[in-house]
Design a protein around this motif. Sequence first.
Motif, PDB file in Angstrom:
ATOM      1  N   SER A 143     -19.890 -24.653  24.615  1.00  0.00           N
ATOM      2  CA  SER A 143     -20.350 -25.472  25.739  1.00  0.00           C
ATOM      3  C   SER A 143     -21.855 -25.317  25.959  1.00  0.00           C
ATOM      4  O   SER A 143     -22.522 -26.249  26.414  1.00  0.00           O
ATOM      5  N   LEU A 144     -22.406 -24.154  25.598  1.00  0.00           N
ATOM      6  CA  LEU A 144     -23.844 -23.938  25.764  1.00  0.00           C
ATOM      7  C   LEU A 144     -24.659 -24.763  24.771  1.00  0.00           C
ATOM      8  O   LEU A 144     -25.859 -24.957  24.972  1.00  0.00           O
ATOM      9  N   PHE A 145     -24.006 -25.268  23.714  1.00  0.00           N
ATOM     10  CA  PHE A 145     -24.725 -26.116  22.763  1.00  0.00           C
ATOM     11  C   PHE A 145     -25.177 -27.413  23.429  1.00  0.00           C
ATOM     12  O   PHE A 145     -26.071 -28.093  22.916  1.00  0.00           O
ATOM     13  N   GLY A 146     -24.544 -27.741  24.563  1.00  0.00           N
ATOM     14  CA  GLY A 146     -24.963 -28.922  25.301  1.00  0.00           C
ATOM     15  C   GLY A 146     -26.399 -28.851  25.758  1.00  0.00           C
ATOM     16  O   GLY A 146     -27.037 -29.893  26.000  1.00  0.00           O
ATOM     17  N   LEU A 147     -26.949 -27.642  25.865  1.00  0.00           N
ATOM     18  CA  LEU A 147     -28.360 -27.500  26.232  1.00  0.00           C
ATOM     19  C   LEU A 147     -29.273 -28.133  25.192  1.00  0.00           C
ATOM     20  O   LEU A 147     -30.353 -28.631  25.515  1.00  0.00           O
ATOM     21  N   ALA A 148     -28.831 -28.104  23.925  1.00  0.00           N
ATOM     22  CA  ALA A 148     -29.643 -28.694  22.859  1.00  0.00           C
ATOM     23  C   ALA A 148     -29.754 -30.200  23.031  1.00  0.00           C
ATOM     24  O   ALA A 148     -30.834 -30.786  22.861  1.00  0.00           O
ATOM     25  N   GLU A 149     -28.653 -30.861  23.373  1.00  0.00           N
ATOM     26  CA  GLU A 149     -28.684 -32.302  23.611  1.00  0.00           C
ATOM     27  C   GLU A 149     -29.427 -32.621  24.903  1.00  0.00           C
ATOM     28  O   GLU A 149     -30.199 -33.592  24.969  1.00  0.00           O
ATOM     29  N   GLN A 218     -13.911 -24.565  25.735  1.00  0.00           N
ATOM     30  CA  GLN A 218     -15.348 -24.846  25.757  1.00  0.00           C
ATOM     31  C   GLN A 218     -15.625 -26.343  25.907  1.00  0.00           C
ATOM     32  O   GLN A 218     -16.606 -26.742  26.542  1.00  0.00           O
ATOM     33  N   LEU A 219     -14.748 -27.177  25.358  1.00  0.00           N
ATOM     34  CA  LEU A 219     -14.926 -28.620  25.493  1.00  0.00           C
ATOM     35  C   LEU A 219     -14.780 -29.058  26.949  1.00  0.00           C
ATOM     36  O   LEU A 219     -15.474 -29.982  27.394  1.00  0.00           O
ATOM     37  N   ARG A 220     -13.893 -28.398  27.683  1.00  0.00           N
ATOM     38  CA  ARG A 220     -13.744 -28.716  29.108  1.00  0.00           C
ATOM     39  C   ARG A 220     -15.042 -28.439  29.858  1.00  0.00           C
ATOM     40  O   ARG A 220     -15.461 -29.214  30.724  1.00  0.00           O
ATOM     41  N   LEU A 221     -15.685 -27.326  29.525  1.00  0.00           N
ATOM     42  CA  LEU A 221     -16.956 -26.987  30.174  1.00  0.00           C
ATOM     43  C   LEU A 221     -18.065 -27.943  29.747  1.00  0.00           C
ATOM     44  O   LEU A 221     -18.929 -28.306  30.552  1.00  0.00           O
TER      45      LEU A 221
END
Length: 515
Positions: A143-149, A218-221
Amino acid sequence: MRLGSAWLALSLLLFLELARAANILAVFPYRFSSPFKLVSPLMRALTQRGHKVTMITPVSMPSDIEGVRHIRVPMLDIQTQEIMNSDVFMEFISSKWSEGRLTSMSLYNMSHAILSDSAVQQMLRNRSEKFDIITLETIHMDSLFGLAEFYDAPLMGMSAVSINWAVDYFAGNPSPSVYEPISPAGYLWDNSLLSRWYNWIYITEEQLIETMIYRPAQLRLLKQFFGYPPEMLGDLRARFSVILMNTHFSLGRVRANVPNIIEVAGLHLSEPPEPCDKELQRILDEAEHGVIYFSMGMEIMVRFLPEKLQQQLLDTFAQLEQRIVWKREMELPNKSDNIYTIHQSPQRQVLTHPNVKLFITNGGLLSIIEAVHSGVPMLGLPVFFDQFGNMRRMQKVGVAESLDINTMTVDALTTTIRSMLEDPRYARKAKELSQCFKDRPMSPLETAVWWTEYALRHKNVSHMRMNIEEVPLMRYYSLDNLLLLSLHFGIMAVVVIFLGFMLFKIIQDRQQLLH
């Protein structure tokens, strides 16, 4: 005129330095000191080179780094403390499945704690915040990979443990993953055909656990905090540019890596070692028969060791003429005169002392690296996670032995220690390995800084990655060659069977004519 030119040149140099300065966001959730021994020197070095670093970490660690903006997340401390103060930690080390369940729950809670933190949310809402790269631990916190986007930035990974198939996936490195489990509990280390089949099933189970347990949570987050659809996760996982690994080929594992997997084992050795106090220095200096240093790594380990094991250690040490320096946070009653206990040990300084002849360790990777750097043989008493594989590799290179704490006896421990002290091959091999480990074109810290700035200069890292999806399954496993070989054997088998059948018919016809 010359003075004016000099000032102009200096101003231009400063301008170019500032122009290269980048905004770096580093997210490291663990409330353990080991990962930060790698992270802190790198963040400090990047700050000194003019980069602006923001770190999201627990409150308790690491210590404030000058020039770094720290965002502390109190819930990370609370959650970790609850686990350490309960019996659930023993469940963690009991089996692979228990480890998987607890790990999934812990990583979900840590991800939620970070993304829901008020200071982090304030940072996300501030539209003036810009980051050029997101640095984080290569663990199942997708879920923290969303910071990259969110910040339109690449990801850079750091790992304090050995490489595994999950890290290979992030790097685009289709290596023979059957040899690189995430958790080695129950993994078979021999190379028999049966063991290879078993380990293939083992790795497949780990992949299923990730797909069915880790990733859905993690996908939910990812959707809750960023609003991104599940389909985006594949693209996010492919955004890893450089991955800094706490390993080195000299440490018993030579493997084929794609260019963006960078070995930086020993990065934490760039920090100055803590000195010994006067009493410990005297103990080391006056050890006529040498010193055996014993540490099980993290402080939490000693109170979880079975009483039977601790008594076996006491009985063994009492039979030795060497002095024993035992790192432990609890007092030790009824100890023999040759045992010296210390709550906080300056381990690196102890290991470099010439009188230290053997290091008894749980096999943590940082401890192994420090022993290799100092040229000290090791006796491993691994307990959980990567420690078994770490000690196995040290055995293969000839600088260590390892014992199973569940079946170990006083006689076995005593015999092993004495044989390692008396056999000069262990010490000789440890010195040779130390020289190989140190012999590099750049220090680990210089290497880490250079590759971090490379990732900043080249945001599109497709030229460093192998896209696994572009490698067909048939080619990856050489199934085309296997099918061709099978076809050849099949044709030969058909021909042999046909000829045999024809020969049988001819013999049968002749017998009928004779009758």
